[in-house]
Design a protein around this motif. Structure first.
Motif, short mmCIF file in Angstrom:
data_model
loop_
_atom_site.label_atom_id
_atom_site.label_comp_id
_atom_site.label_asym_id
_atom_site.label_seq_id
_atom_site.Cartn_x
_atom_site.Cartn_y
_atom_site.Cartn_z
N LYS A 24 56.22 32.88 30.10
CA LYS A 24 56.81 34.13 29.63
C LYS A 24 55.77 35.19 29.29
N HIS A 25 54.58 34.76 28.94
CA HIS A 25 53.57 35.71 28.47
C HIS A 25 52.64 36.19 29.57
N CYS A 26 52.79 35.70 30.80
CA CYS A 26 51.82 35.96 31.85
C CYS A 26 51.76 37.44 32.22
N SER A 27 50.56 38.00 32.17
CA SER A 27 50.39 39.42 32.47
C SER A 27 50.55 39.71 33.96
N GLU A 28 50.44 38.68 34.80
CA GLU A 28 50.57 38.86 36.24
C GLU A 28 52.02 38.87 36.71
N GLY A 29 52.96 38.49 35.85
CA GLY A 29 54.36 38.41 36.26
C GLY A 29 54.69 37.04 36.82
N GLU A 30 55.71 36.98 37.65
CA GLU A 30 56.18 35.69 38.19
C GLU A 30 55.18 35.14 39.21
N HIS A 31 55.00 33.83 39.21
CA HIS A 31 54.10 33.16 40.14
C HIS A 31 54.89 32.20 41.03
N ALA A 32 54.52 32.15 42.30
CA ALA A 32 55.09 31.16 43.21
C ALA A 32 54.32 29.85 43.05
N ALA A 33 54.92 28.74 43.48
CA ALA A 33 54.25 27.45 43.39
C ALA A 33 53.14 27.31 44.43
N ARG A 34 53.26 28.05 45.52
CA ARG A 34 52.25 28.02 46.57
C ARG A 34 51.94 29.43 47.01
N GLY A 35 50.75 29.61 47.60
CA GLY A 35 50.41 30.94 48.06
C GLY A 35 48.98 31.03 48.57
N GLU A 36 48.57 32.23 48.87
CA GLU A 36 47.24 32.51 49.41
C GLU A 36 46.16 32.05 48.44
N TYR A 37 45.02 31.61 48.98
CA TYR A 37 43.90 31.22 48.13
C TYR A 37 42.59 31.65 48.77
N ILE A 38 41.58 31.78 47.95
CA ILE A 38 40.29 32.29 48.40
C ILE A 38 39.55 31.25 49.22
N ASP A 39 38.73 31.70 50.15
CA ASP A 39 37.89 30.80 50.94
C ASP A 39 36.59 30.56 50.19
N GLY A 40 36.36 29.31 49.80
CA GLY A 40 35.20 28.99 48.98
C GLY A 40 33.87 29.25 49.66
N GLY A 41 33.81 29.05 50.96
CA GLY A 41 32.57 29.30 51.68
C GLY A 41 32.19 30.77 51.68
N THR A 42 33.16 31.63 51.91
CA THR A 42 32.90 33.07 51.88
C THR A 42 32.53 33.51 50.47
N ALA A 43 33.23 32.96 49.48
CA ALA A 43 32.93 33.29 48.09
C ALA A 43 31.52 32.86 47.71
N ALA A 44 31.08 31.71 48.22
CA ALA A 44 29.72 31.24 47.93
C ALA A 44 28.68 32.22 48.46
N GLN A 45 28.94 32.78 49.64
CA GLN A 45 28.01 33.77 50.20
C GLN A 45 27.93 35.01 49.32
N VAL A 46 29.05 35.38 48.71
CA VAL A 46 29.04 36.50 47.77
C VAL A 46 28.09 36.20 46.61
N ILE A 47 28.15 34.99 46.10
CA ILE A 47 27.27 34.60 44.99
C ILE A 47 25.81 34.68 45.40
N TYR A 48 25.47 34.13 46.57
CA TYR A 48 24.08 34.17 47.04
C TYR A 48 23.57 35.60 47.14
N LYS A 49 24.38 36.47 47.72
CA LYS A 49 23.96 37.86 47.93
C LYS A 49 23.81 38.61 46.61
N LEU A 50 24.79 38.46 45.72
CA LEU A 50 24.74 39.20 44.46
C LEU A 50 23.61 38.69 43.56
N CYS A 51 23.37 37.39 43.57
CA CYS A 51 22.28 36.85 42.75
C CYS A 51 20.91 37.28 43.28
#
Length: 255
Positions: A24-51
């Motif tokens: 009831k308190h979620c600031s994002e509103g209603e959530h589905a049980a399944r859905g899109e998710y981030i690609d960990g490999g691409t996210a890891a490259q973001v970390i390498y570059k930003l660091c």
């Protein structure tokens, strides 16, 4: 270096908006049980570059429920550990399975990939939907792995506000205190999304509430990457993170 992002020190990854709760308190509103998710490999490259360009002091993964995609979470935290980011944080409601073997295995994976700060969302709102028993078992397994863990409750008004939600939260917290899990200060519920829909009677009509998650657009110190790769008007699947950073310009500001 982009003058609006020169002080960047934190990276956040919203792993998925899919969740095991419908709070009831979620600031994002209603959530589905399944859905899109981030690609960990691409996210890891973001970390390498930003660091390589900024002094990144902390990194966080959250959701939705991030542990619905433990492999992606681990790829991200492994990269953060490799780049020696000091604080590597995970926020979870602790409910991604009721299988004790899987829960224990997940806790072991989190320890191995370098998570060193877990905030466990448990309170009257989460436990209205989510069973307490598997969450408590997850907490026990995390403690067994030696990962620092705190329960991070949501408070309706101040913690001392005498409403039934806060009273129930205090009872739930006793379950974790009994097994030696400390409690953080938690957070105060912000009137947005489901909170505004289901809890509006607890907020002052016409009152001013500051969104705690907003960044100063002319001095961005933290970037948050969405499951679809969006951030700062760009997308990590379509453009390099440093190019996105260089191209950022706050709307409404003149040169």
């Amino acid at each position: 270096m982009n003058p609006y992002i020169k002080n960047l020190s934190r990276i956040e990854f919203l792993i998925t908006l899919a969740c095991t709760g419908q709070c009831k308190h979620c600031s994002e509103g209603e959530h589905a049980a399944r859905g899109e998710y981030i690609d960990g490999g691409t996210a890891a490259q973001v970390i390498y570059k930003l660091c390589g360009k900024f002094s990144i002091e902390s990194m966080m993964t959250f959701g939705g429920e991030p542990l619905l995609h433990i492999d992606e979470v681990c790829k991200i935290h492994s990269a953060a550990k490799e780049m020696k980011i000091p604080k590597r944080q995970l926020i979870t409601n602790g409910f991604f399975s009721q299988d004790k073997v899987k829960i224990k295995d997940t806790a072991a994976k989190l320890a191995q990939c370098g998570v060193n700060d877990i905030l466990l969302s448990a309170d009257a709102f989460h436990q209205e939907i989510i069973p307490l028993k598997p969450v408590r078992y997850f907490a026990e397994m995390v403690k067994e792995e030696g990962i620092p863990l705190r329960v991070h409750p949501a408070w309706l008004g101040q913690r001392e506000s005498p409403n039934p939600y806060n009273q129930q939260t205090l009872e739930i917290l006793k379950e974790f205190e009994a097994i030696g899990v400390p409690v953080s200060k938690g957070n105060i519920i912000f009137p947005c999304g489901n909170a505004l829909k289901y809890l509006k009677d607890y907020f002052d009509e016409g009152g001013e509430y500051n969104n705690p998650y907003c960044e100063n657009p002319v001095d961005i110190r933290s970037v948050c990457i969405s499951p679809n790769g969006d951030l700062l008007g760009g997308n990590i699947y379509q453009m390099g993170i440093l190019e996105i950073i260089d191209n950022y310009f706050p709307q409404g500001n003149a040169d």
